[in-house]
Design a protein around this motif. Sequence first.
Motif, PDB file in Angstrom:
ATOM      1  N   SER A   7     -42.005 -11.859   3.987  1.00 30.70           N
ATOM      2  CA  SER A   7     -43.123 -11.426   4.221  1.00 30.70           C
ATOM      3  C   SER A   7     -42.983 -10.493   5.958  1.00 30.70           C
ATOM      4  O   SER A   7     -43.680  -9.880   6.708  1.00 30.70           O
ATOM      5  N   GLU A   8     -41.421 -10.116   5.978  1.00 30.40           N
ATOM      6  CA  GLU A   8     -41.120  -9.748   8.297  1.00 30.40           C
ATOM      7  C   GLU A   8     -40.976  -8.247   7.454  1.00 30.40           C
ATOM      8  O   GLU A   8     -41.454  -7.571   8.348  1.00 30.40           O
ATOM      9  N   ILE A   9     -41.168  -7.626   6.224  1.00 30.75           N
ATOM     10  CA  ILE A   9     -40.634  -6.524   5.174  1.00 30.75           C
ATOM     11  C   ILE A   9     -41.762  -5.505   5.867  1.00 30.75           C
ATOM     12  O   ILE A   9     -42.800  -5.987   4.954  1.00 30.75           O
ATOM     13  N   SER A  10     -42.172  -4.517   6.869  1.00 37.85           N
ATOM     14  CA  SER A  10     -42.751  -3.615   6.865  1.00 37.85           C
ATOM     15  C   SER A  10     -42.554  -2.702   7.545  1.00 37.85           C
ATOM     16  O   SER A  10     -41.632  -2.100   7.198  1.00 37.85           O
ATOM     17  N   GLY A  11     -43.315  -1.804   7.684  1.00 37.56           N
ATOM     18  CA  GLY A  11     -43.122  -0.202   7.688  1.00 37.56           C
ATOM     19  C   GLY A  11     -42.541  -0.105   9.073  1.00 37.56           C
ATOM     20  O   GLY A  11     -41.193   0.613   9.150  1.00 37.56           O
ATOM     21  N   ASN A  12     -43.332  -1.070  10.068  1.00 40.52           N
ATOM     22  CA  ASN A  12     -41.567  -1.381  11.072  1.00 40.52           C
ATOM     23  C   ASN A  12     -40.444  -1.660  11.292  1.00 40.52           C
ATOM     24  O   ASN A  12     -39.596  -1.010  12.167  1.00 40.52           O
ATOM     25  N   SER A  13     -40.627  -3.006  10.077  1.00 41.19           N
ATOM     26  CA  SER A  13     -39.163  -3.186  10.569  1.00 41.19           C
ATOM     27  C   SER A  13     -38.163  -2.421   9.553  1.00 41.19           C
ATOM     28  O   SER A  13     -36.867  -2.520   9.675  1.00 41.19           O
ATOM     29  N   CYS A  14     -39.077  -2.123   8.535  1.00 37.70           N
ATOM     30  CA  CYS A  14     -37.823  -0.173   7.551  1.00 37.70           C
ATOM     31  C   CYS A  14     -37.370   0.003   9.095  1.00 37.70           C
ATOM     32  O   CYS A  14     -36.949   1.079   8.859  1.00 37.70           O
ATOM     33  N   ARG A  15     -38.511   1.265   9.561  1.00 37.89           N
ATOM     34  CA  ARG A  15     -38.329   2.562  10.920  1.00 37.89           C
ATOM     35  C   ARG A  15     -36.990   1.397  11.101  1.00 37.89           C
ATOM     36  O   ARG A  15     -36.185   2.669  12.146  1.00 37.89           O
ATOM     37  N   TYR A  50     -34.407  -0.493  10.788  1.00 37.00           N
ATOM     38  CA  TYR A  50     -33.423  -0.428  10.297  1.00 37.00           C
ATOM     39  C   TYR A  50     -32.620   0.464   9.753  1.00 37.00           C
ATOM     40  O   TYR A  50     -32.093   1.059  10.039  1.00 37.00           O
ATOM     41  N   ALA A  51     -33.891   1.881   9.302  1.00 34.80           N
ATOM     42  CA  ALA A  51     -33.210   2.837   9.544  1.00 34.80           C
ATOM     43  C   ALA A  51     -32.554   3.760  10.836  1.00 34.80           C
ATOM     44  O   ALA A  51     -31.502   3.969  11.324  1.00 34.80           O
ATOM     45  N   GLU A  52     -33.332   3.062  12.792  1.00 34.65           N
ATOM     46  CA  GLU A  52     -32.932   3.412  13.652  1.00 34.65           C
ATOM     47  C   GLU A  52     -31.530   2.673  13.712  1.00 34.65           C
ATOM     48  O   GLU A  52     -30.524   3.423  14.598  1.00 34.65           O
ATOM     49  N   TYR A  53     -31.516   1.516  13.399  1.00 34.88           N
ATOM     50  CA  TYR A  53     -30.256   0.633  13.678  1.00 34.88           C
ATOM     51  C   TYR A  53     -29.081   0.898  12.260  1.00 34.88           C
ATOM     52  O   TYR A  53     -28.070   1.623  13.283  1.00 34.88           O
ATOM     53  N   ARG A  54     -29.529   1.416  11.627  1.00 37.78           N
ATOM     54  CA  ARG A  54     -27.846   1.943  10.840  1.00 37.78           C
ATOM     55  C   ARG A  54     -28.105   3.690  11.440  1.00 37.78           C
ATOM     56  O   ARG A  54     -26.944   4.329  11.930  1.00 37.78           O
ATOM     57  N   ARG A  55     -28.915   4.729  11.346  1.00 36.87           N
ATOM     58  CA  ARG A  55     -28.406   6.126  12.092  1.00 36.87           C
ATOM     59  C   ARG A  55     -27.983   5.486  14.054  1.00 36.87           C
ATOM     60  O   ARG A  55     -26.746   6.132  14.492  1.00 36.87           O
ATOM     61  N   ALA A  56     -27.876   4.954  14.170  1.00 37.54           N
ATOM     62  CA  ALA A  56     -27.102   4.825  15.309  1.00 37.54           C
ATOM     63  C   ALA A  56     -25.656   4.348  14.660  1.00 37.54           C
ATOM     64  O   ALA A  56     -24.702   4.278  16.066  1.00 37.54           O
ATOM     65  N   ALA A  57     -25.346   3.806  14.094  1.00 41.81           N
ATOM     66  CA  ALA A  57     -24.025   3.694  13.330  1.00 41.81           C
ATOM     67  C   ALA A  57     -23.618   5.146  12.489  1.00 41.81           C
ATOM     68  O   ALA A  57     -22.751   4.904  12.159  1.00 41.81           O
ATOM     69  N   GLY A  58     -23.712   5.952  12.792  1.00 41.57           N
ATOM     70  CA  GLY A  58     -23.777   6.954  12.626  1.00 41.57           C
ATOM     71  C   GLY A  58     -23.812   7.609  11.068  1.00 41.57           C
ATOM     72  O   GLY A  58     -23.235   8.353  10.514  1.00 41.57           O
ATOM     73  N   VAL A  59     -24.921   6.744   9.999  1.00 41.41           N
ATOM     74  CA  VAL A  59     -25.326   7.030   9.109  1.00 41.41           C
ATOM     75  C   VAL A  59     -26.118   8.019   8.178  1.00 41.41           C
ATOM     76  O   VAL A  59     -27.505   8.261   9.234  1.00 41.41           O
ATOM     77  N   SER A  60     -26.783   9.056   7.642  1.00 38.77           N
ATOM     78  CA  SER A  60     -27.410   9.490   7.438  1.00 38.77           C
ATOM     79  C   SER A  60     -28.662   8.869   5.992  1.00 38.77           C
ATOM     80  O   SER A  60     -28.469   8.022   6.382  1.00 38.77           O
ATOM     81  N   ASP A  61     -29.545   9.948   7.259  1.00 40.01           N
ATOM     82  CA  ASP A  61     -30.844   9.160   6.251  1.00 40.01           C
ATOM     83  C   ASP A  61     -30.897   9.114   4.979  1.00 40.01           C
ATOM     84  O   ASP A  61     -31.161   8.350   3.971  1.00 40.01           O
ATOM     85  N   GLY A  62     -30.322  10.163   3.836  1.00 36.90           N
ATOM     86  CA  GLY A  62     -30.124  10.134   2.523  1.00 36.90           C
ATOM     87  C   GLY A  62     -29.672   8.446   2.207  1.00 36.90           C
ATOM     88  O   GLY A  62     -29.264   7.972   1.241  1.00 36.90           O
ATOM     89  N   THR A  63     -28.686   8.053   2.908  1.00 40.44           N
ATOM     90  CA  THR A  63     -28.290   6.583   3.076  1.00 40.44           C
ATOM     91  C   THR A  63     -28.561   5.667   3.204  1.00 40.44           C
ATOM     92  O   THR A  63     -29.304   5.089   2.377  1.00 40.44           O
ATOM     93  N   ILE A  64     -29.588   6.499   3.980  1.00 41.57           N
ATOM     94  CA  ILE A  64     -30.930   5.022   4.622  1.00 41.57           C
ATOM     95  C   ILE A  64     -31.304   4.970   3.795  1.00 41.57           C
ATOM     96  O   ILE A  64     -31.730   3.681   3.037  1.00 41.57           O
ATOM     97  N   ARG A  65     -31.774   6.101   3.434  1.00 35.08           N
ATOM     98  CA  ARG A  65     -32.772   5.585   1.703  1.00 35.08           C
ATOM     99  C   ARG A  65     -31.798   5.719   0.622  1.00 35.08           C
ATOM    100  O   ARG A  65     -32.586   3.873  -0.174  1.00 35.08           O
ATOM    101  N   ARG A  66     -30.921   5.057   0.179  1.00 33.93           N
ATOM    102  CA  ARG A  66     -30.356   4.454  -0.745  1.00 33.93           C
ATOM    103  C   ARG A  66     -30.357   3.294  -0.868  1.00 33.93           C
ATOM    104  O   ARG A  66     -30.013   2.665  -1.496  1.00 33.93           O
TER     105      ARG A  66
END
Length: 370
Positions: free
Chosen positions: A104-112, A114-130
């Motif tokens: 129930s906590e999965i939403s656009g905000n939580s997904c965004r 997560y994307a920022e969390y992974r970008r901070a680790a140096g992960v590309s947007d292509g990998t985040i999409r996968r």
Amino acid sequence: MPRPSKGPRLYADPRRRQWIIRDGSHFRRTGCALDDREGADRALAAWLGEKLSLPERESRLAGITAGEVLIAYGRERAPHVRASATIGWCIKALSPFWAGRLLSEISGNSCRAYAEYRRAAGVSDGTIRRELTTLRAAIGHWHREHGPLDAIPAVSMPDRPAPRETWLTRTEAAELLLGALGWQAHACVIATRRPTLWRRSPEASLYRHVARFVLVALRTGSRHEAVLALSWLPQISGGWVDVDRSVMHRRGTDETETAKRRPPTRISRKLLPHLRRWRRLDEAAGIHHVISWRGDRIAKLRTGWDRARRFASLPDHVTPHVLRHTRCTWLMQEGVPIAEAAGSVGMSIATFERVYGHHHPDFQSRAAAV
């Protein structure tokens, strides 16, 4: 201070000549030989699923965590697909952020977030999409097998990255081949940084397999893994080269087609003489694979590729996949019909035209004439 654990991963045991699962200080045999990478990937995915137990059946979003859904997907679905290893790595990346969160906590905000969390680790947007695609697939699997859910949460993803434009000119490809053959650039033109003086390395003979890879990938546009899996005879897993009929089969006899299409392709007339000579040499030595290291199949090019690229003074972003882009670009520059070019490299016509169509000499020529 002890080194942090790298997590579960595959290790090629040179003594037993099979794949081993390493998880911290724990070792587990897969029973798969070094040429059975697909089987080893499935064993790794199964191991990741066994580390945690499955939850009870639940349909309410507020009563299910994303971690439970990922566990079920990793155990029940991942071992039965070709991309089992990729799913395993995605689940490993998703778990620290999502494991304790409810569906129930999965939403656009939580997904965004997560994307920022992974970008901070140096992960590309292509990998985040996968990774987020794996989360969405896991939710769908739970809905079908353990649901139905009272609602299916929408998983938002970053925008699709633009297609890569990196490709090699014919001069750069020739220099890469020289580097693979052991020739190292020792002088260059200052303005262009292109080599002008070459010297042969004393270890040139150790990396001839890279030269074979470069020629095959450049003349067929096949993917990295498909080229390395090629054999001289038909096989269950991996393609093979029919030199007598000038056809390269990219899939094994028991392999099914996937989204990454691997249709047969006509062998280039410029590549065929090399393949005939290599087959004679390999038959005399009892070697079964087109690209081999000391007679054994290679899982992935690393050291040899980096050495050839460095010898040719090419930048770090020139990866083996760039040779596929190069082949597609050259086909367009030569004016090959898009349908024929797309079929030869195993790509859909729509994707080929969208990514490489602007290289065609007739690209929008009638519109430009008005």
